[in-house]
Every structure is written in C-alpha cells, then in structure tokens.
Design a protein around this motif. Sequence first.
Motif, PDB file in Angstrom:
ATOM      1  N   LEU A   1     -11.767 -25.554 -34.023  1.00 54.34           N
ATOM      2  CA  LEU A   1     -10.789 -25.852 -34.811  1.00 54.34           C
ATOM      3  C   LEU A   1     -11.194 -27.687 -34.831  1.00 54.34           C
ATOM      4  N   GLU A   2     -13.101 -27.105 -34.564  1.00 52.61           N
ATOM      5  CA  GLU A   2     -13.756 -28.934 -35.061  1.00 52.61           C
ATOM      6  C   GLU A   2     -14.111 -28.469 -35.885  1.00 52.61           C
ATOM      7  N   TYR A   3     -14.446 -27.663 -36.071  1.00 53.76           N
ATOM      8  CA  TYR A   3     -15.182 -27.180 -37.464  1.00 53.76           C
ATOM      9  C   TYR A   3     -14.437 -26.487 -38.690  1.00 53.76           C
ATOM     10  N   GLY A   4     -13.744 -27.464 -39.886  1.00 48.17           N
ATOM     11  CA  GLY A   4     -12.749 -26.905 -40.477  1.00 48.17           C
ATOM     12  C   GLY A   4     -11.832 -25.190 -40.378  1.00 48.17           C
ATOM     13  N   GLY A   5     -11.120 -25.265 -39.046  1.00 45.91           N
ATOM     14  CA  GLY A   5     -11.116 -24.447 -38.870  1.00 45.91           C
ATOM     15  C   GLY A   5     -11.289 -22.813 -38.707  1.00 45.91           C
ATOM     16  N   ARG A   6     -12.318 -22.676 -39.005  1.00 44.60           N
ATOM     17  CA  ARG A   6     -13.243 -21.741 -39.637  1.00 44.60           C
ATOM     18  C   ARG A   6     -12.590 -20.605 -38.779  1.00 44.60           C
ATOM     19  N   LEU A   7     -12.183 -19.628 -38.767  1.00 43.62           N
ATOM     20  CA  LEU A   7     -12.110 -18.069 -38.325  1.00 43.62           C
ATOM     21  C   LEU A   7     -13.112 -17.502 -37.893  1.00 43.62           C
ATOM     22  N   ARG A   8     -13.718 -17.938 -36.759  1.00 43.97           N
ATOM     23  CA  ARG A   8     -14.875 -17.482 -35.972  1.00 43.97           C
ATOM     24  C   ARG A   8     -14.904 -16.047 -35.544  1.00 43.97           C
ATOM     25  N   THR A   9     -14.216 -15.181 -35.110  1.00 48.76           N
ATOM     26  CA  THR A   9     -13.949 -13.315 -34.705  1.00 48.76           C
ATOM     27  C   THR A   9     -12.472 -13.186 -35.496  1.00 48.76           C
ATOM     28  N   LEU A  10     -12.456 -12.155 -35.348  1.00 44.70           N
ATOM     29  CA  LEU A  10     -11.667 -11.032 -36.023  1.00 44.70           C
ATOM     30  C   LEU A  10     -12.064  -9.371 -34.925  1.00 44.70           C
ATOM     31  N   THR A  11     -11.321  -9.481 -33.826  1.00 42.88           N
ATOM     32  CA  THR A  11     -11.832  -8.490 -33.333  1.00 42.88           C
ATOM     33  C   THR A  11     -10.556  -7.655 -33.257  1.00 42.88           C
ATOM     34  N   HIS A  12     -11.350  -6.094 -33.603  1.00 45.12           N
ATOM     35  CA  HIS A  12      -9.647  -5.096 -33.655  1.00 45.12           C
ATOM     36  C   HIS A  12      -9.869  -4.521 -31.919  1.00 45.12           C
ATOM     37  N   THR A  13      -8.737  -4.830 -31.367  1.00 43.73           N
ATOM     38  CA  THR A  13      -8.599  -5.169 -29.517  1.00 43.73           C
ATOM     39  C   THR A  13      -8.837  -3.503 -29.252  1.00 43.73           C
TER      40      THR A  13
ATOM     41  N   PRO B   1     -16.363 -29.703 -48.116  1.00 46.50           N
ATOM     42  CA  PRO B   1     -16.866 -30.667 -47.321  1.00 46.50           C
ATOM     43  C   PRO B   1     -16.528 -31.197 -45.807  1.00 46.50           C
ATOM     44  N   LEU B   2     -15.248 -30.299 -45.513  1.00 46.20           N
ATOM     45  CA  LEU B   2     -14.660 -30.098 -44.417  1.00 46.20           C
ATOM     46  C   LEU B   2     -15.333 -28.888 -43.170  1.00 46.20           C
ATOM     47  N   VAL B   3     -16.371 -28.685 -43.688  1.00 49.20           N
ATOM     48  CA  VAL B   3     -16.985 -27.492 -42.431  1.00 49.20           C
ATOM     49  C   VAL B   3     -16.998 -27.969 -41.528  1.00 49.20           C
ATOM     50  N   CYS B   4     -18.174 -28.890 -41.557  1.00 49.19           N
ATOM     51  CA  CYS B   4     -18.188 -29.983 -40.112  1.00 49.19           C
ATOM     52  C   CYS B   4     -17.049 -30.712 -39.224  1.00 49.19           C
ATOM     53  N   SER B   5     -15.853 -30.512 -39.901  1.00 51.55           N
ATOM     54  CA  SER B   5     -15.193 -31.856 -39.810  1.00 51.55           C
ATOM     55  C   SER B   5     -13.531 -31.069 -38.919  1.00 51.55           C
ATOM     56  N   PRO B   6     -13.343 -32.146 -38.234  1.00 53.83           N
ATOM     57  CA  PRO B   6     -11.948 -31.452 -37.502  1.00 53.83           C
ATOM     58  C   PRO B   6     -10.620 -31.158 -38.073  1.00 53.83           C
ATOM     59  N   VAL B   7      -9.592 -30.494 -38.234  1.00 53.29           N
ATOM     60  CA  VAL B   7      -8.050 -30.717 -38.572  1.00 53.29           C
ATOM     61  C   VAL B   7      -7.173 -30.421 -37.483  1.00 53.29           C
ATOM     62  N   HIS B   8      -6.326 -30.087 -38.239  1.00 49.89           N
ATOM     63  CA  HIS B   8      -5.232 -30.529 -37.511  1.00 49.89           C
ATOM     64  C   HIS B   8      -4.280 -29.372 -36.901  1.00 49.89           C
ATOM     65  N   ALA B   9      -3.959 -29.022 -35.623  1.00 50.90           N
ATOM     66  CA  ALA B   9      -3.364 -27.998 -35.684  1.00 50.90           C
ATOM     67  C   ALA B   9      -2.014 -27.827 -34.797  1.00 50.90           C
TER      68      ALA B   9
ATOM     69  N   GLU C   1       4.956 -28.281 -32.153  1.00 49.10           N
ATOM     70  CA  GLU C   1       3.950 -28.912 -31.598  1.00 49.10           C
ATOM     71  C   GLU C   1       2.770 -29.259 -32.110  1.00 49.10           C
ATOM     72  N   SER C   2       2.155 -29.874 -31.510  1.00 42.80           N
ATOM     73  CA  SER C   2       0.917 -30.076 -31.920  1.00 42.80           C
ATOM     74  C   SER C   2       0.332 -30.003 -31.153  1.00 42.80           C
ATOM     75  N   LEU C   3      -0.983 -28.883 -31.513  1.00 45.20           N
ATOM     76  CA  LEU C   3      -1.683 -28.146 -30.871  1.00 45.20           C
ATOM     77  C   LEU C   3      -3.953 -28.914 -30.638  1.00 45.20           C
ATOM     78  N   HIS C   4      -3.924 -29.644 -31.571  1.00 49.00           N
ATOM     79  CA  HIS C   4      -4.890 -30.631 -32.152  1.00 49.00           C
ATOM     80  C   HIS C   4      -5.154 -31.284 -32.950  1.00 49.00           C
ATOM     81  N   VAL C   5      -6.359 -32.684 -33.092  1.00 52.24           N
ATOM     82  CA  VAL C   5      -5.608 -33.256 -33.754  1.00 52.24           C
ATOM     83  C   VAL C   5      -6.900 -33.809 -34.855  1.00 52.24           C
ATOM     84  N   GLY C   6      -6.925 -32.958 -35.963  1.00 51.23           N
ATOM     85  CA  GLY C   6      -7.908 -33.586 -36.906  1.00 51.23           C
ATOM     86  C   GLY C   6      -8.583 -35.179 -37.561  1.00 51.23           C
ATOM     87  N   SER C   7      -8.728 -35.505 -38.394  1.00 50.75           N
ATOM     88  CA  SER C   7      -9.163 -36.731 -38.720  1.00 50.75           C
ATOM     89  C   SER C   7      -7.599 -37.603 -39.033  1.00 50.75           C
TER      90      SER C   7
END
Length: 634
Positions: free
Chosen positions: A88-100, A140-148, A395-401
């Motif tokens: 959430l602090e890095y552009g909303g990047r999907l870091r992992t997608l794991t096949h459970t 430009p939002l690679v290293c910026s927070p997003v709202h969630a 509900e809000s989960l995270h605050v962006g800019s």
Amino acid sequence: MLHTSSLVLPVSPLGPENPLPPLRTLPDPRARLETAAADAEMAANLAYGHAESLLPYTFQDGYGRERTERELKTAVLENGILRAEFLLEYGGRLRTLTHTPTGRELLHAPPFLQLANLGLRNAWFAGGVEWNLGTTGHTPLVCSPVHAARVTRQDGVPVLRMYEWERMRRLVFQIDACLPPGSPVLLVHVRVFNPFTEEAPVYWWSNAAVPQTEGGRVLAPATRAYHFSYDGRLRRVPVPSWHERDQSYPGRNEQAADFFYEVPDGERRWIAAVDAGGDGLAQVSTDLLRGRKHFRWGTAAAGRNWQDWLSGPGRPYLEIQAGLARTQLEHLRLAPRSSFSWTEAYGLVHVDGAHEDWASATRAGAAAVDGLISREKLDREHEAAVRLAQAVPDESLHVGSGWGALERRALAKRRSRALNLPATPFADATIGRDQQSWLALVRKGTMPTPAPSLPPSSFTVGPEWRALLEAGEKNWFTLLHLGVNLYHDGDREGARAAWEQSLAMAENAWALRNLALMSGDADLYLRAHALSPRLRPLTIETLHALIAAGRPGDALALVDRLGPADRWHGRIRVLECRAALDLGDRARAKRVLDTGLVVDDLREGEDSLDGLWWDFQGPQGSLPCLYDYSVKQF
C-alpha cells in the motif's frame, strides 16, 4: 477474505526527494523513431500525448544500495486457492500471488526491495505486478502511497479498492481487486477517469514480473510483434523465430528485448509465462486492454548485472505486460468527463503442449486460459465490476497522498466539483505537511514564506495553481513557484522574469539554479552551489555544467571542497573521473577507476561507466564486469 497486514523486508530507504524542480524536458523515445512499420492508427497514437515535463513531481534519487529492515503495510486477499498481497505504500504493487494448495509463487518476489533508476521519477524496484499510469515509463507513483478501502459486492465478496490522484495527467485511477470463493483467478478491475472538460492522454500498462526459469517460454496469441530497440527503429517482426532464434524462450537469448505482440482482432487478450513443465502465470483481460508485451534482460553480463542488483544473484526474471495501446510509445485519447475501464484476471495455468510448435503451443495456451476463466465469465465479472466501481467504500484501510484533497480544494475555489467523487473520496483529513503551504494559498491567497536557505518541499502546476499564484501576494517564494508554473506552460521569458524578481527579493539558490539551467551558465550554478553546498543534486548539476562548459579544472576543485559523504558518492566520482580525463590527468582518473565505481542511480541504457572505461583504456582490452551495465538489444 480481505484484511490488512504487514511484511518485514530489507528495503533501500527512499531518502530525501530531490527539491530541484525537474525543468528539463522528459526524453522522448519517439524523437528519432523510424515508424515505417506502424499503421495509420499506431502512427496517430505515436504522435499524440508525450508528456514533456515530469512536473509537478520531483525526482526520487536519494537512495543507495544499503538496505535496512522495514515493516511494510500490506492488504491481503485470499480464498483458499490464491493469496494476493499488495504494497500500500508503494503504488499498490501486487507483490505476491501465491497458489495456496501447492505453495507456488506465481510472481517474481525478490527477498528485498532495492531501488534503482528505472522509473520516471528515478526510483523503481523489481517484482510483482505494477500499475503504470502517466506516460512512457514506470509510473510516478511507484514509491508513493495509495488510498485503500473496503467495498462489498452484492454477493458479499469483499473487494480491495486502491485509488489515487495522478498529478501529471490529472486523472483518477481506481483498482478494485477481489478473490471470489472458489475462483482460480485474481480479478482486477481498473478504471481511469478524466474529471475535466478537456481530453486527456492516457498511458496504462500492467507489468507482471515472473521468474525466468530454465526452459521457460512466453506464449501469446500472435504471429507478429513490434520490436523497439535502442537504435531508434520500430520493426514488425515474426513470432516466435527471429534472428535465427526462438525468441519465446527468454533464457536462451543473450540480448535484451521488448516484443509487443500484435494480437489479431477477435482473439482473446492473454499472455502467459510457463516453465519447462507448462505451468506458470497467465494474464487475460477484457478486450479494451489490447496490448501484450514480453520483456527480458537477456543472459549477457549486463543483463545479469542489472538483475543481480535488483533481485540478488541467481534470481533472473522476465515480464509479461498488458496495455491499452499496442506499444508503450503510444497514448490514447480519453474524452472529457469519461473513463476507460477493463477487467484483468491472473492465475496459475497449465498448458499441455506449451513447447510444441508455435501454432500448437498458442492453441493449447488459449484453451488453458479458457479453462481458467472463459470469455463469457470474465465479461460478466467486468459488467458487475463496472456497477460496483461507483459504490461508496465501506471503510478506509489506508491513506494515500493528500494531493487529491488539495486539488479538490483548489477546484472548489473556482466552483468546480470535478473531484467530489464519493467512490474515490479525497478527504481533507488526508492533507499533510507537503500540501499545507499550498492549502494556505488556496484559503488565504498567500503562502508561508520559509527562509531562503531552505529548499522547497513540493511543487504544483496547472491552471488553478498558476491563477492562484498570479493573484496572490508576491514574495521570493511565491515568485519562485510562479516561475515554475510559467516554465511548465512554455512561457520561458515569463519564468525568467519571475525568478529574477525572486532573486531581487531574497538571494536564494533555487531561483539561481533555475536560471542557470535555462541558460547553461556555469557561473550561475556556482553562485547557487555556494548558497547550498551540501545539497547533492545541486552539486551534481553544477559539476555537469562545469564539464559541459569546458572547465574540468573548476569541476575538480569543487570536488576537492566537498565533504566525505558527497566526495565519495558514486555519481560524483563518475563526474570527477570525466573531469580528470578531460583535463588530461590520467593518474587521477586511474585512481577513481581502480578503486571501483558504483553508481546507485545508474540509469537503464546509460553508458557512463563503460564510456569512461573505454575513454581511459582505449580500444585494447576488455570491459570489467563491474562496469558492464549497457544492455544490448538487436
């Protein structure tokens, strides 16, 4: 299930943002492009929409290669089949997608987060799926927070909504991601909204990094592709065989490459990267997301060096990507007060016959993707997602800019409700330190005036901000910002006059630097540097100006006056070596080269390291691996 969590990783700290406004024109990859291979539609898209300026963003170039452990805020979706983790602090990047069920990670997920100079704002990191909006390059939002926020579907399935205000193009983007019960795919609905009465250029690419395995293959439903290389040519090439090699096997090719697949009309929009056994990640979308691309670093030394830096030794990766246009040199027109929206699906696919001849392999790939999620099912999911996109968050989960809220306040000053958006709310409470002085301009017509020795912390540009600055109280600080707005609008003489007035009111390094950049006057740079000698970005610009002016001796004298932290910084040592070579001081240049040059923000495609080596060494010998970062393409 949707919940927030955290992840502890070694991270290279972002460091301070560069306070110097990025006045130089953004590089235009189309400038010398040979486009004979482009059809009429592509040629029109190529000619449209290039962003000339990074403003109002600043460069994020204060990082290094040292990493410290940090707790990162995440949002997690899981349904027993897949687990998706978003930064959430890095552009909303999907870091992992794991096949459970199998524990298989479908994405490339480095064990650390190492920044490098591959983004529009410099800082970028490898891995996961990134959401690129703006212009050609990494967002430009690679290293910026997003709202969630949490949203709930009619069937009770929780949805993760991430959204933000993109300041360069003045667009709102929104991602609604969910994992319905029993779904083998992560569903990602994207909406890009233009809230204004003028059309907007749009660039979007979803870039998925996946492990590059021995015998791995990239599949897409195409027999032709567009290939763009560093020589400035756009070619239409056959798929998969070109230059007497099967280009669909990234681990078998030394050269880096970008292949933009030409998916025929009527074919489903999909791409997959599978291993030797035919298993891997598939991405498929509704038809609006038209483009598909395969990127690889290549197996030569330069490509390995880049991957070792970004991910650690022995962790090669490639990327499969999907975009609105067919290539990443194009922009599309988004009509006023309208949106583009589409739905993507990501999941584990098994392709029987993935390594047969190309026609058989792509037929098998298409069948496997249909088995993962049919066209009809994805279209139904998209229709439901379009309706949900207007829902107010639970509900809000995270605050962006706070930039979206600030822009909403500035628009309200002109009686515009363009950013009063219930589905993607930009609340006043999100306005933070970087926005406070601008909020004062909106409310009172003036800005708190800092000491001239302090650098500006942020910039704004656009019609609302120029009007407020022109109408507001004039002091050295507001005139500095007015000059930036005028420069951004193409009024160079107006900008010069504003910065000269700023200097007349208070001697400051920031107006001096801007005037120096406009004129190329190295003496103005020296005056600016004397006022702020410990600001590294200003030191680097001053050294560049001195060397360009044919004054290598003055450049070396400045280097000798620096404190240890800057004196031994890699970028400054490169400039020291260049100045020494220009002056004919080979002994000094040799000392720099022999001790090893490590440039933390070396740019992709930059040849400064190998260029220095060959200028010093001459045509004899070989380039040390340490300095080999010049990735070669066909």
